[in-house]
Design an enzyme around this catalytic site. Structure first.
Site, PDB file in Angstrom:
ATOM      1  N   LYS A  97      10.549  -0.919   5.093  1.00  0.00           N
ATOM      2  CA  LYS A  97      10.335  -0.889   6.543  1.00  0.00           C
ATOM      3  C   LYS A  97      10.551  -2.295   7.079  1.00  0.00           C
ATOM      4  CE  LYS A  97       9.130   2.347   9.562  1.00  0.00           C
ATOM      5  NZ  LYS A  97       9.580   3.740   9.534  1.00  0.00           N
ATOM      6  N   ASP A 134      13.366   3.269  14.582  1.00  0.00           N
ATOM      7  CA  ASP A 134      11.941   3.595  14.649  1.00  0.00           C
ATOM      8  C   ASP A 134      11.534   3.321  16.095  1.00  0.00           C
ATOM      9  OD1 ASP A 134       9.564   4.253  12.682  1.00  0.00           O
ATOM     10  OD2 ASP A 134       8.774   2.691  13.996  1.00  0.00           O
TER      11      ASP A 134
END
Length: 473
Positions: free
Chosen positions: A114, A154
């Site tokens: 991430k 995201d």
């Protein structure tokens, strides 16, 4: 470990996994997996860098950029990039940790990672966002690649931002590869990718309904959804298509609640999508008589009777009190469209209800299983890029449905194997999903030498005199 700063979001994600593993029979049957957990909980690599960019006034601005490359046992690091002022290392470690096991549940060969920045896209011009994305990617480009690390979007990173970043990578590295997913359809993107997380969430819950004996599926079910981004929008559209009634949407400023029998309509969702594309708030939506806006609240205690809840906004958006309110409102199914959407205390409420009331209880599904459809189609985009092919909408949707079915049954069957239950209880999907994802990653790490157990290796070596099968993972 007192020498490390507190990382509350990551610690919460770790505790959720640890508690479910500890309260199962996994460690009793395979004690060596305690060693694996120690190894898995530390990222392989954490990259932090500064991002310098110029605003429209010609003034220099600086932000922090990150990439947490958590685990590559199953394939290239895979996980989104988040642009939001709340971004810090704790949040990205929690998201990357969850991503490891979520990606494992898809059945595709993807590791977990991430990244992102504390840059806030809200209030910025297109040119400012482009300049930031180019500067961000100039630094990140040296650490990623189609066979190394494949980021996606995201919060704060949609098609526009992916386009700016992909162009910057292509120019910086002189390569056209599938290094990012969520790309435009005309230059390597996949059909169904924007819809995938929301659609996949609904497909997953459909299996919960079927297993629970709900013969009419989504028909006439009152469904409370939080969020108003891609996940919430497409989950709402799919629920409506399947005959359900959506009774709420929300954003960081407040909630839209259905006031009559009609609920949220596809026309409402289209208008809200346009509003969000322009960085607007639900408070700006000129809604019809079918909806009312309540400032400063989440929807859970305001929706009245509800059959299904789909938290689809951000982490920790369902508290213990809100969980109790959902139970009191008759909610029978809750599945996370967001990552770690429920607090540990909320999950405890749902799990206690599941154990005590058995088939009459609320049944909870964690995000690492229920919302894995987005990264699943990202993985399918990677496959299409590798083959230089583009699959049809029907092909991608069919594969997505099968992946969500497999994710559901992996969690279900693993819970039956490792979690003790009394007759009539629904299997614990949170425990089953955690264990299934963990075991798959741990086995891959063990077989490639990322961890080992000296005592177990000694026992295996002693056993070789009678068997050449080695030791069991």
């Amino acid at each position: 470990m007192s020498n490390l700063p507190s990382e509350p979001e990551f610690e919460q994600a770790y505790k959720e996994l640890y508690y479910t593993l500890e309260n199962s029979t996994l460690f009793k049957k395979n004690p060596e997996y305690r060693t694996a957990l120690k190894v898995i909980s530390i990222p392989e690599r954490v990259i932090q860098f500064r991002v310098i960019w110029e605003d429209d006034n010609g003034d220099l601005q600086v932000n922090r950029g990150y990439r947490v490359q958590f685990n590559s046992a199953l394939g290239p690091y895979k996980g989104g990039l988040r642009l939001h002022p709340s971004v810090n290392l704790s949040i990205l470690k929690f998201l990357g940790f969850e991503q490891i096991f979520k990606n494992a549940l898809t059945g595709l060969m993807m590791g977990g990672g991430k990244g992102g920045s504390d840059f806030d896209p809200k209030g910025k011009s297109d040119n400012e966002i482009r300049r930031f994305c180019v500067s961000f990617m100039r630094e990140l480009a040296r650490y990623i690649g189609a066979d190394t690390d494949v980021p996606a979007g995201d919060i704060g990173v949609g098609g526009r931002e992916i386009g700016y970043m992909f162009g910057a990578y292509r120019r910086e590295r002189n390569k056209f590869t599938g290094v990012l997913t969520g790309k435009g359809l005309h230059w390597g993107g996949s059909l169904i990718r924007p819809e995938a997380t929301g659609f996949g969430l609904v497909y997953y819950v459909g299996h919960m309904l079927e297993y629970a004996g709900v013969t009419d599926g989504w028909k006439n079910k009152r469904v409370s959804i939080s969020g108003s981004g891609n996940v919430a929008q497409y989950a709402a559209l799919k629920v409506i298509e399947l005959g359900g009634k959506v009774v709420s949407l929300s954003d960081s400023k407040g909630s839209l609640i259905a006031t009559g029998e009609q609920g949220v309509t596809p026309e409402d969702i289209a208008a809200i999508a346009e509003l969000k594309l322009n960085r607007g708030s639900l408070s700006d939506y000129s809604h019809k008589d079918n909806l009312k806006y309540i400032d400063g609240v989440r929807p859970w205690v305001h929706v009245g009777k509800v059959d299904i809840a789909l938290p689809s906004a951000t982490q920790n958006e369902v508290s213990k009190e809100e969980a109790e309110a959902l139970v009191a409102a008759g909610c029978k199914f809750i599945a996370e469209g967001s990552n770690m959407g429920c607090t540990l205390e909320a999950i405890e409420v749902f799990e206690n209800e599941r154990r005590e009331k058995k088939g009459e209880a609320i049944w909870y599904a964690p995000g690492k299983a229920a919302n894995c459809g987005g990264v699943a189609v990202s993985g399918l985009e990677m496959s299409q890029n590798s083959q230089r092919l583009a699959w049809t909408k029907e092909e991608v949707d069919s594969k997505l449905k099968e992946i969500m079915k497999c994710a559901f049954f992996q969690g279900l069957n693993t819970a039956k194997e490792y979690v003790e239950a009394t007759e009539g209880e629904y299997p614990s999907l949170v425990a089953g999903s955690n264990i299934a994802g963990f075991v798959k990653v741990a086995r891959a790490m063990k077989e490639t030498g990322d961890w080992w157990d000296n005592q177990l290796n000694k026992e295996a070596a002693d056993a070789e005199v009678t068997s050449d099968s080695g030791f069991a993972a």
